[in-house]
Write an enzyme that holds these catalytic residues in place. Structure first.
Site, mmCIF file in Angstrom:
data_model
loop_
_atom_site.group_PDB
_atom_site.id
_atom_site.type_symbol
_atom_site.label_atom_id
_atom_site.label_comp_id
_atom_site.label_asym_id
_atom_site.label_seq_id
_atom_site.Cartn_x
_atom_site.Cartn_y
_atom_site.Cartn_z
ATOM 1 C CD GLU A 62 -2.851 1.012 2.504
ATOM 2 O OE1 GLU A 62 -2.906 -0.073 3.140
ATOM 3 O OE2 GLU A 62 -3.628 1.960 2.706
ATOM 4 C CG ASN A 122 -7.714 2.084 5.582
ATOM 5 O OD1 ASN A 122 -8.592 1.289 5.277
ATOM 6 N ND2 ASN A 122 -7.214 2.144 6.808
ATOM 7 C CG ASN A 168 -9.347 -1.414 1.629
ATOM 8 O OD1 ASN A 168 -8.963 -2.579 1.728
ATOM 9 N ND2 ASN A 168 -9.200 -0.532 2.611
ATOM 10 C CD GLU A 169 -10.147 -2.774 6.068
ATOM 11 O OE1 GLU A 169 -10.066 -1.649 6.603
ATOM 12 O OE2 GLU A 169 -9.498 -3.757 6.444
ATOM 13 C CE1 TYR A 181 -3.319 -6.503 8.864
ATOM 14 C CE2 TYR A 181 -5.547 -5.629 8.809
ATOM 15 C CZ TYR A 181 -4.315 -5.817 8.205
ATOM 16 O OH TYR A 181 -4.089 -5.326 6.940
ATOM 17 C CD GLU A 232 -5.982 -4.885 4.164
ATOM 18 O OE1 GLU A 232 -5.820 -4.565 5.362
ATOM 19 O OE2 GLU A 232 -6.451 -4.119 3.313
ATOM 20 C CD GLN A 244 0.181 -2.654 3.744
ATOM 21 O OE1 GLN A 244 0.972 -2.058 3.037
ATOM 22 N NE2 GLN A 244 -0.903 -2.056 4.220
HETATM 23 O O1 AHR Z 1 -2.961 -2.876 6.204
HETATM 24 C C1 AHR Z 1 -3.212 -1.724 6.931
HETATM 25 C C2 AHR Z 1 -4.664 -1.261 6.811
HETATM 26 O O2 AHR Z 1 -5.493 -2.184 7.451
HETATM 27 C C3 AHR Z 1 -5.224 -1.184 5.418
HETATM 28 O O3 AHR Z 1 -4.945 0.026 4.799
HETATM 29 C C4 AHR Z 1 -6.687 -1.324 5.646
HETATM 30 O O4 AHR Z 1 -7.360 -1.900 4.561
HETATM 31 C C5 AHR Z 1 -6.806 -2.134 6.909
HETATM 32 O O5 AHR Z 1 -7.653 -1.584 7.825
#
Ligand code: AHR
Length: 500
Positions: A26, A71, A171-172, A243, A291, A351
């Site tokens: 990103e 994001n 995205n999201e 995450y 992700e 990432q």
């Molecule tokens: O990977 C970091 C961020 O986590 C990304 O930009 C977003 O898509 C997610 O919330």
């Protein structure tokens, strides 16, 4: 502790899609600037791309790389990154409150991806923008010639289309933090109309619609149902993100979190089936888990720092330093994807460079592998083939995330081309060795190889001064036996065992 495992080469979950070992880059922090791109660096090539980083990415063998966000994409104008660099605008990036110089755009990223041996997975902005800008981007990237955008691409130095297959529809979009956040109904409608336009332009594209940002979102799982009902006939994948955190520093609880990941995948698989039945569709939609990673080491400090800063360019951001405990976690996460590879066809570690990443760089200095580089690399290189349905008997423990978590997390992958069975095994227990008897059925084993990652200190890290502190070594805990093999897996260890 004793365990009994049975692997039968004929009991398959699915043929793993190699894109299960995808990655993500990103425009965030130093992922791009001083990550992959640093003109003037002693290792920079003629285009300013760091060759040392390319080498580390190539060795990971990651077949796809998602770009440019995240994001960031939700307020990004892709046209800012084309044409002569001196004419490109400097923009304020609303996602991370930084300044984006636009010195890397689609041309530079596509060239880099080729050098790094990976294919592009591109995202369109459905936050601040919409269908029209998305279709212009796809036309620019994929249309051969003879149209405004494809001819502009040729004028900018690239005559041949890149033919990018995989496109993310935003995205999201369920996240209130997202620029241009939408309700499920609004997003579903926009995603469906955009998908129709993109398919009209290029019928060969594969499209990924946004699912939930994580399974604690208040709109989960209704979001998936509403969005899929609106888009089912037009999309190929639904995107999920997750995450992993260990703020409490409780290893057993931390390593139980993949059970939550497994439930998340199972629930969304059920919603896909529900919508398929409801819409009387013949199509299959699968999951793109685009992700995933451990993200907590710097997270709270970063949030604090961001509030105070004044639009810096390529600041240090989300630079989590991973430890040995995270090796175990990444191993368990990838094992979950392997076990669910019938429905999870794509997954992207988030990432790739500097930002919650397996690869770190020093501006002007070296590049090195974080601890989590290793389980990702071993799985990416050797976890290709058919995922097997293993029968596993081992003692369990109850955790907040789930009851009956197995102390041994093990998967098996059969590669019929090379005639190899590869096992990835994590001992979640902190003090007991797991002695496992593994029956190998319908497989004639002749030789065996054990690779192990272990460290006495769960907090041990790799740094630029000690880049190999946590890394794989040859193990001696695997042996062929009468009908299979025996494994001796030390407490808190990651193992890869290959049988041919
Ligand atoms: O990977 C970091 C961020 O986590 C990304 O930009 C977003 O898509 C997610 O919330």
């Amino acid at each position: 502790m004793k365990a009994r495992v049975t692997a039968n080469a004929a009991y398959a979950v699915a043929d793993i899609d190699k894109r299960l070992y995808g990655s993500f880059l990103e425009h965030l922090g130093r992922a791009v600037y001083t990550g992959i791109y640093e003109p003037g660096h002693p290792q920079a090539d003629a285009e300013g791309m760091r060759k040392d980083v390319i080498e580390l990415v190539r060795a990971l063998d990651t077949p796809i790389c998602r770009y440019p966000g995240g994001n960031f994409v939700s307020a990004y104008n892709w046209e800012d990154g084309i044409g002569p660099k001196e004419n490109r605008p400097r923009r304020l990036d609303l996602a991370w409150r930084t300044t984006e110089p636009n010195l890397v755009g689609i041309h530079e990223f596509a060239d880099w991806a080729e050098k790094a041996g990976t294919e592009m997975m591109l995202a369109v902005n459905l936050g601040s923008r919409g269908l029209d800008e998305a279709r212009a981007f796809v036309e620019y990237v994929n249309h051969p010639s003879g149209s405004y955008w494809s001819d502009l691409r040729a004028k900018n130095g690239r005559a041949q289309p890149w033919n990018c297959r995989l496109w993310c529809l935003g995205n999201e979009m369920d996240g209130p933090w997202q620029v241009g956040h939408k309700s499920a109904g609004e997003y579903g409608h926009l995603a469906n109309e955009t998908a129709k336009a993109l398919r009209g332009l290029d019928p060969t594209v594969e499209l990924v619609v946004c699912g939930s940002s994580h399974s604690n979102m208040p709109t989960y799982p209704q979001w998936e149902a509403t969005v899929l009902e609106a888009t089912y006939e037009q999309v190929d994948y639904i995107s999920l993100h997750m995450y992993f955190e260990n703020y409490e520093k409780n290893t057993a609880e931390y390593l139980a979190l993949p059970a939550k990941l497994d439930r998340y995948i199972g629930t969304v698989a059920g919603i896909i089936d529900y919508v398929k039945a409801k819409t009387r569709s013949k199509r299959d939609v699968k999951i793109s888990f685009d992700e995933w990673n451990v993200w907590y080491h710097q997270r709270k400090r970063d949030a604090e720092r961001m509030r105070g800063w004044d639009w810096p360019e390529a600041p240090r951001l989300l630079e989590d330093i991973y430890n040995f405990e995270d090796v175990l976690q990444v191993g368990c996460i990838i094992n979950t994807f392997i076990r669910r590879s019938d429905i999870v066809r794509i997954a992207c570690i988030a990432q790739l460079v500097n930002v919650i990443a397996p690869i770190m760089t020093d501006p002007g200095g070296s590049a090195w592998r974080q601890t989590i580089y290793w389980p990702f690399m071993l799985a990416s290189k050797h976890g290709r083939g058919t995922a097997l349905q293993l029968a596993v008997e081992v003692p369990t423990y109850d955790a907040a995330a789930a009851d009956k978590v197995l102390w041994l997390d093990i998967t098996g992958v059969h590669n019929s081309n090379t005639g190899t069975l590869t096992f990835f095994a994590i001992n979640r227990h902190g003090s007991e060795t797991i002695e496992a008897d593994v029956a190998l059925e319908r497989f004639a084993a002749k030789s065996i190889e054990h690779t192990i990652i272990r460290h006495d200190d769960l907090e041990a890290c790799n740094t630029k001064d000690a880049p190999d502190n946590v890394s794989p070594v040859k193990g001696n805990g695997a042996a062929l036996s009468g009908k299979g093999m025996t494994l001796s897996l030390p407490p808190h260890s990651y193992s890869m065992v290959r049988v041919t």
